[in-house]
Design a protein around this motif. Structure first.
Motif, short mmCIF file in Angstrom:
data_model
loop_
_atom_site.label_atom_id
_atom_site.label_comp_id
_atom_site.label_asym_id
_atom_site.label_seq_id
_atom_site.Cartn_x
_atom_site.Cartn_y
_atom_site.Cartn_z
N SER A 29 -4.40 1.64 -1.90
CA SER A 29 -3.84 0.59 -2.75
C SER A 29 -2.87 1.17 -3.78
O SER A 29 -3.05 2.29 -4.27
CB SER A 29 -4.97 -0.15 -3.45
N ASN A 39 -3.51 4.66 4.39
CA ASN A 39 -2.94 3.90 3.27
C ASN A 39 -3.98 3.68 2.17
O ASN A 39 -5.17 3.58 2.42
CB ASN A 39 -2.45 2.54 3.77
N THR A 90 0.83 -1.20 0.00
CA THR A 90 0.00 0.00 0.00
C THR A 90 0.87 1.26 0.00
O THR A 90 2.10 1.19 0.17
CB THR A 90 -0.93 0.02 1.23
#
Length: 272
Positions: free
Chosen positions: A233, A231, A158
């Motif tokens: 992706s 975070n 991430t």
């Protein structure tokens, strides 16, 4: 100038003594003529004594002034030479800051060209959400017991946004060519053609405002932007929030770079 005043004072003092002697002599002669009598021996002694005392006093004053003048002269000569009287050859000639400003221009250009790489940090690893569900509890324990850190199927890479490199490039952390840029731009005023002076000053002010805005926005991006503390992706790195502080800082940096382009153009024309 001090020695001249002292000499003038001595001349005045001596003139006063001579004038006083002459006046007294005239007064004595006048009295003698009126009385038609020769001054007595006692009067002559008194006059001579007065004259001697006055001359001794005058000599004492002259000696005192001369002694003081020597001290003043010695003190005056030991004082440092004021900057206004320094030799013109001691002044360091100003250097054209054109090359240094071009380096700053190149720095901002590189930052803007590599914005994603400079502002996105993908060195984080999270456990997949599905693995955290209650039904997968046994699988999660199994993965954790088999060196999960080395099993890529267990973790997900991430990312977060970061303002660190941006602030380094802006010079606000004491690094990079933009440190002290305002001083260099003001120094450039000495090398600008009079016809371009007004436009140069306008570009300089716009640049300072743009950099100041970029500095404030990039600072806020470190704590206020959602993506800087949460975070996301790695697949979503191309998705940008135009309203984030970091993206607004990018816009301000782009404006600052345009201002530098104009400033360099005026400096090159003035140096031609």
């Amino acid at each position: 100038m001090t020695m001249g005043l002292i000499q003038l004072f001595l001349v005045a003092l001596m003139w006063m003594g001579i004038h006083h002697d002459a006046a007294e002599a005239y007064s004595i002669n006048n009295n003698n003529n009126n009385n038609c009598n020769k001054p007595s021996s006692q009067q002559q002694q008194k006059t001579a004594k007065t004259t001697i005392n006055r001359r001794a006093w005058l000599q004492h004053q002259v000696s005192t002034v001369l002694s003081s003048s020597s001290l003043v002269a010695a003190t005056w000569s030991s004082l440092p030479v004021p900057a206004a009287h320094a030799k013109s050859s001691d002044k360091v000639p100003l250097q054209n800051p054109l090359e240094s400003i071009k380096e700053s221009q190149d720095t901002l250009d590189k930052l803007l060209s590599n914005w994603k790489r400079a502002t996105i940090d993908c060195t984080f690893a999270d456990v997949p959400r599905e693995l955290l569900e209650a039904k997968n509890k046994e699988l999660l324990l199994e993965k954790a017991s088999t060196f999960a850190l080395f099993d890529k199927s267990v973790s997900v890479e991430t990312c977060k946004t970061t303002n660190r490199i941006v602030r380094d490039y802006l010079g606000v952390t004491g690094k990079g060519p933009l440190v002290g840029i305002d001083k260099k731009l003001k120094q450039g005023l000495e090398f600008i053609s009079p016809d371009d002076l007004e436009d140069y000053v306008a570009a300089l002010e716009s640049f300072s405002q743009s950099v100041s805005r970029a500095s404030s926005l990039s600072y806020a991006a470190g704590t206020a932007d959602f993506d800087s503390v949460n975070n996301f992706s790695k697949d979503a790195v191309d998705e940008t929030n135009e309203n984030s502080n970091l993206e607004q800082a990018k816009t301000a940096i782009s404006q600052a770079k345009d201002n530098l382009d104009q400033i360099i153009k005026y400096l090159e024309a003035g140096s031609a």
